[in-house]
Structure formats: C-alpha cells, structure tokens
Design a protein around this motif. Structure first.
Motif, PDB file in Angstrom:
ATOM      1  N   ALA A   1      33.522  29.546  43.787  1.00 36.97           N
ATOM      2  CA  ALA A   1      32.844  29.232  42.534  1.00 36.97           C
ATOM      3  C   ALA A   1      33.823  29.405  41.388  1.00 36.97           C
ATOM      4  CB  ALA A   1      31.646  30.156  42.339  1.00 36.97           C
ATOM      5  N   PRO A   2      33.778  28.495  40.415  1.00 37.52           N
ATOM      6  CA  PRO A   2      34.605  28.716  39.222  1.00 37.52           C
ATOM      7  C   PRO A   2      34.188  30.021  38.552  1.00 37.52           C
ATOM      8  CG  PRO A   2      33.684  26.492  39.240  1.00 37.52           C
ATOM      9  CD  PRO A   2      33.014  27.245  40.354  1.00 37.52           C
ATOM     10  N   LEU A   3      35.160  30.781  38.099  1.00 37.99           N
ATOM     11  CA  LEU A   3      34.865  32.041  37.435  1.00 37.99           C
ATOM     12  C   LEU A   3      34.747  31.821  35.929  1.00 37.99           C
ATOM     13  CD1 LEU A   3      37.129  34.540  39.416  1.00 37.99           C
ATOM     14  CD2 LEU A   3      34.738  33.911  39.805  1.00 37.99           C
ATOM     15  N   THR A   4      34.057  32.737  35.287  1.00 37.27           N
ATOM     16  CA  THR A   4      33.823  32.676  33.847  1.00 37.27           C
ATOM     17  C   THR A   4      34.341  33.971  33.211  1.00 37.27           C
ATOM     18  OG1 THR A   4      31.675  33.781  33.909  1.00 37.27           O
ATOM     19  CG2 THR A   4      31.697  31.384  34.333  1.00 37.27           C
ATOM     20  N   PRO A   5      34.347  34.035  31.893  1.00 38.33           N
ATOM     21  CA  PRO A   5      34.763  35.293  31.251  1.00 38.33           C
ATOM     22  C   PRO A   5      33.954  36.505  31.709  1.00 38.33           C
ATOM     23  CG  PRO A   5      34.795  33.528  29.643  1.00 38.33           C
ATOM     24  CD  PRO A   5      34.173  32.956  30.910  1.00 38.33           C
ATOM     25  N   ALA A   6      32.717  36.303  32.109  1.00 39.66           N
ATOM     26  CA  ALA A   6      31.899  37.418  32.593  1.00 39.66           C
ATOM     27  C   ALA A   6      32.438  38.011  33.892  1.00 39.66           C
ATOM     28  CB  ALA A   6      30.452  36.964  32.781  1.00 39.66           C
ATOM     29  N   ASP A   7      33.266  37.254  34.629  1.00 42.21           N
ATOM     30  CA  ASP A   7      33.836  37.726  35.887  1.00 42.21           C
ATOM     31  C   ASP A   7      35.130  38.518  35.711  1.00 42.21           C
ATOM     32  OD1 ASP A   7      31.977  36.503  37.832  1.00 42.21           O
ATOM     33  OD2 ASP A   7      32.752  34.609  37.029  1.00 42.21           O
ATOM     34  N   ILE A   8      35.692  38.528  34.519  1.00 45.25           N
ATOM     35  CA  ILE A   8      36.980  39.188  34.302  1.00 45.25           C
ATOM     36  C   ILE A   8      36.963  40.661  34.709  1.00 45.25           C
ATOM     37  CG2 ILE A   8      38.643  39.900  32.528  1.00 45.25           C
ATOM     38  CD1 ILE A   8      38.211  37.125  31.223  1.00 45.25           C
TER      39      ILE A   8
ATOM     40  N   ARG B   1      43.206  46.092  40.667  1.00 42.89           N
ATOM     41  CA  ARG B   1      43.574  47.497  40.574  1.00 42.89           C
ATOM     42  C   ARG B   1      43.258  48.301  41.832  1.00 42.89           C
ATOM     43  NH1 ARG B   1      43.545  45.001  36.172  1.00 42.89           N
ATOM     44  NH2 ARG B   1      44.542  45.736  34.266  1.00 42.89           N
ATOM     45  N   LEU B   2      42.906  47.635  42.913  1.00 44.03           N
ATOM     46  CA  LEU B   2      42.663  48.349  44.169  1.00 44.03           C
ATOM     47  C   LEU B   2      43.976  48.963  44.669  1.00 44.03           C
ATOM     48  CD1 LEU B   2      40.256  45.866  45.975  1.00 44.03           C
ATOM     49  CD2 LEU B   2      39.680  48.107  45.020  1.00 44.03           C
ATOM     50  N   PRO B   3      43.895  50.094  45.361  1.00 46.81           N
ATOM     51  CA  PRO B   3      45.112  50.746  45.856  1.00 46.81           C
ATOM     52  C   PRO B   3      45.962  49.801  46.705  1.00 46.81           C
ATOM     53  CG  PRO B   3      43.196  52.157  46.168  1.00 46.81           C
ATOM     54  CD  PRO B   3      42.679  50.818  45.715  1.00 46.81           C
ATOM     55  N   GLY B   4      47.261  49.818  46.438  1.00 42.56           N
ATOM     56  CA  GLY B   4      48.200  49.000  47.197  1.00 42.56           C
ATOM     57  C   GLY B   4      48.500  47.643  46.592  1.00 42.56           C
ATOM     58  N   TYR B   5      47.664  47.174  45.687  1.00 42.78           N
ATOM     59  CA  TYR B   5      47.888  45.856  45.110  1.00 42.78           C
ATOM     60  C   TYR B   5      48.892  45.854  43.959  1.00 42.78           C
ATOM     61  CZ  TYR B   5      44.112  43.462  47.643  1.00 42.78           C
ATOM     62  OH  TYR B   5      43.329  42.893  48.594  1.00 42.78           O
ATOM     63  N   GLU B   6      49.074  47.003  43.311  1.00 42.09           N
ATOM     64  CA  GLU B   6      49.915  47.036  42.115  1.00 42.09           C
ATOM     65  C   GLU B   6      51.328  46.517  42.382  1.00 42.09           C
ATOM     66  OE1 GLU B   6      50.157  50.968  44.176  1.00 42.09           O
ATOM     67  OE2 GLU B   6      48.464  49.820  43.422  1.00 42.09           O
ATOM     68  N   ALA B   7      51.851  46.756  43.570  1.00 40.29           N
ATOM     69  CA  ALA B   7      53.212  46.330  43.887  1.00 40.29           C
ATOM     70  C   ALA B   7      53.299  44.854  44.265  1.00 40.29           C
ATOM     71  CB  ALA B   7      53.767  47.173  45.027  1.00 40.29           C
ATOM     72  N   TYR B   8      52.186  44.257  44.674  1.00 38.16           N
ATOM     73  CA  TYR B   8      52.252  42.919  45.246  1.00 38.16           C
ATOM     74  C   TYR B   8      51.636  41.802  44.414  1.00 38.16           C
ATOM     75  CZ  TYR B   8      53.603  45.347  49.527  1.00 38.16           C
ATOM     76  OH  TYR B   8      54.243  46.118  50.455  1.00 38.16           O
ATOM     77  N   ILE B   9      50.526  42.031  43.761  1.00 40.24           N
ATOM     78  CA  ILE B   9      49.875  40.894  43.106  1.00 40.24           C
ATOM     79  C   ILE B   9      49.928  40.922  41.593  1.00 40.24           C
ATOM     80  CG2 ILE B   9      48.311  40.585  45.057  1.00 40.24           C
ATOM     81  CD1 ILE B   9      46.058  41.518  43.105  1.00 40.24           C
ATOM     82  N   GLY B  10      50.272  42.029  41.023  1.00 39.79           N
ATOM     83  CA  GLY B  10      50.296  42.121  39.568  1.00 39.79           C
ATOM     84  C   GLY B  10      48.900  42.319  39.015  1.00 39.79           C
ATOM     85  N   ARG B  11      48.857  42.588  37.722  1.00 42.49           N
ATOM     86  CA  ARG B  11      47.563  42.785  37.068  1.00 42.49           C
ATOM     87  C   ARG B  11      47.718  42.459  35.595  1.00 42.49           C
ATOM     88  NH1 ARG B  11      47.362  49.290  37.801  1.00 42.49           N
ATOM     89  NH2 ARG B  11      47.008  48.619  39.902  1.00 42.49           N
ATOM     90  N   TRP B  12      46.643  41.955  35.036  1.00 41.99           N
ATOM     91  CA  TRP B  12      46.598  41.641  33.612  1.00 41.99           C
ATOM     92  C   TRP B  12      45.466  42.417  32.977  1.00 41.99           C
ATOM     93  CZ3 TRP B  12      46.611  35.684  34.597  1.00 41.99           C
ATOM     94  CH2 TRP B  12      47.915  35.260  34.887  1.00 41.99           C
ATOM     95  N   ASP B  13      45.525  42.536  31.664  1.00 40.35           N
ATOM     96  CA  ASP B  13      44.401  43.133  30.945  1.00 40.35           C
ATOM     97  C   ASP B  13      43.382  42.029  30.639  1.00 40.35           C
ATOM     98  OD1 ASP B  13      45.110  41.816  28.488  1.00 40.35           O
ATOM     99  OD2 ASP B  13      46.337  43.515  27.879  1.00 40.35           O
ATOM    100  N   ALA B  14      42.262  42.427  30.067  1.00 38.93           N
ATOM    101  CA  ALA B  14      41.164  41.478  29.830  1.00 38.93           C
ATOM    102  C   ALA B  14      41.576  40.337  28.911  1.00 38.93           C
ATOM    103  CB  ALA B  14      39.952  42.217  29.266  1.00 38.93           C
ATOM    104  N   ASP B  15      42.363  40.634  27.877  1.00 38.27           N
ATOM    105  CA  ASP B  15      42.789  39.583  26.953  1.00 38.27           C
ATOM    106  C   ASP B  15      43.706  38.569  27.632  1.00 38.27           C
ATOM    107  OD1 ASP B  15      41.300  40.675  24.891  1.00 38.27           O
ATOM    108  OD2 ASP B  15      43.005  41.792  24.041  1.00 38.27           O
ATOM    109  N   GLU B  16      44.596  39.047  28.512  1.00 37.81           N
ATOM    110  CA  GLU B  16      45.476  38.127  29.240  1.00 37.81           C
ATOM    111  C   GLU B  16      44.661  37.222  30.154  1.00 37.81           C
ATOM    112  OE1 GLU B  16      49.677  40.336  29.906  1.00 37.81           O
ATOM    113  OE2 GLU B  16      47.917  41.464  30.609  1.00 37.81           O
ATOM    114  N   HIS B  17      43.688  37.795  30.854  1.00 35.41           N
ATOM    115  CA  HIS B  17      42.833  36.970  31.712  1.00 35.41           C
ATOM    116  C   HIS B  17      42.028  35.973  30.893  1.00 35.41           C
ATOM    117  CE1 HIS B  17      43.453  38.339  35.770  1.00 35.41           C
ATOM    118  NE2 HIS B  17      43.383  39.603  35.383  1.00 35.41           N
ATOM    119  N   ALA B  18      41.481  36.401  29.771  1.00 37.32           N
ATOM    120  CA  ALA B  18      40.684  35.501  28.937  1.00 37.32           C
ATOM    121  C   ALA B  18      41.538  34.331  28.448  1.00 37.32           C
ATOM    122  CB  ALA B  18      40.083  36.261  27.764  1.00 37.32           C
ATOM    123  N   ALA B  19      42.764  34.602  28.042  1.00 35.95           N
ATOM    124  CA  ALA B  19      43.659  33.535  27.578  1.00 35.95           C
ATOM    125  C   ALA B  19      43.979  32.569  28.713  1.00 35.95           C
ATOM    126  CB  ALA B  19      44.939  34.137  27.002  1.00 35.95           C
TER     127      ALA B  19
END
Length: 150
Positions: free
Chosen positions: A4-11, A19-37
């Motif tokens: 399903a296409p995601l919306t801002p409510a899914d951010i 932010r699940l354990p183990g993902y920080e090294a592999y997939i990266g993470r953004w803050d809410a503003d980066e995702h919204a943009a």
C-alpha cells in the motif's frame, strides 16, 4: 501480498522499524522531517505492508523518473519470516510493470551478507563498490523479465 502507498501518517511506523536493533548499521534512518520531504518528492515512492494497527515492513524508492530506479530502503519488523523477500519481489514487479525503468538498483552494506544473498538470489548483479561501505547491485528489466518467464 499487496503493498500500500504510505502517507505522512505512516512516518512514525517507518521510523520505528528503522530503529529496530541491528538496523542502524545497515539501512540508515531519517527523522520525521526528512521522511516527510522525501514522501512529498515526485521522484520517490513509499510502500508498506500493514499488519494489524502497525506496519510490518516498508520500502522507499527514489529516482523514480530516471532510467534506473533506486531502491533506497527496505526493512521489516522481524527477520527470518520471508517478508523482506516477498516485499522485494512485489516491488520489482511494481517498478517494471508500472514504469519505463530499465533497471532497479540499490546499495547494500558490505557487511550485510544476508541482504546480499537475498538480492543475488532474486537476480541482482553485484556492480562493485558504491563507496567504502556499500556495494552497488542492480537488476535489469530484461533480467527481471527472464526470471518471470523462466
């Protein structure tokens, strides 16, 4: 399985999975503003699989209007269930069936052997180093088509 296409409510759910354990090294993470943009960009697509009230997995595509679409991020809430592979297959089908893309590419961390194995098994070809920490992998439209018909 349907993405399903995601919306801002899914951010918030996307950020929870990032932010699940183990993902920080592999997939990266953004803050809410980066995702919204990024979600608002005409060159990006966010898709997810909902499970109950939450998100079980998501994918971010970038460079959607270019010949080679970039799979920026794919992540699931819990590994070893095959959900990531199923999402990857549906995303490949979606990209090649609904765009003029000639290829789908991604960069994968050099230490992420599990992901590299999945991408290779699904038809992605290692194109060498993307940078010091990532390998570039790609599947062409013709390779995807051959796998579907074979």
């Amino acid at each position: 399985m349907a993405l399903a296409p995601l919306t801002p409510a899914d951010i918030p759910e996307v950020m929870r999975i990032e932010r699940l354990p183990g993902y920080e090294a592999y997939i990266g993470r953004w803050d809410a503003d980066e995702h919204a943009a990024e979600l608002g960009s005409p060159d990006a697509r966010y898709f997810g699989v909902h499970e109950g009230a939450g998100l079980a997995g998501f994918v971010i595509l970038q460079r959607f209007r270019e010949p080679s679409v970039r799979l920026r991020r794919i992540a699931v809430d819990g590994v070893e269930r095959g959900l990531g592979t199923r999402i990857l297959r549906v995303v490949m089908d979606w990209v090649f069936e609904r765009s003029d893309a000639t290829a789908l590419h991604l960069d994968v961390h050099v230490d992420n052997a599990r992901a590299q194995h999945v991408y290779t098994r699904e038809g992605f070809v290692d194109q060498g180093r993307f940078d010091a920490q990532h390998r570039l992998m790609e599947i062409s439209r013709s390779a995807w088509s051959a796998r579907r018909s074979g």
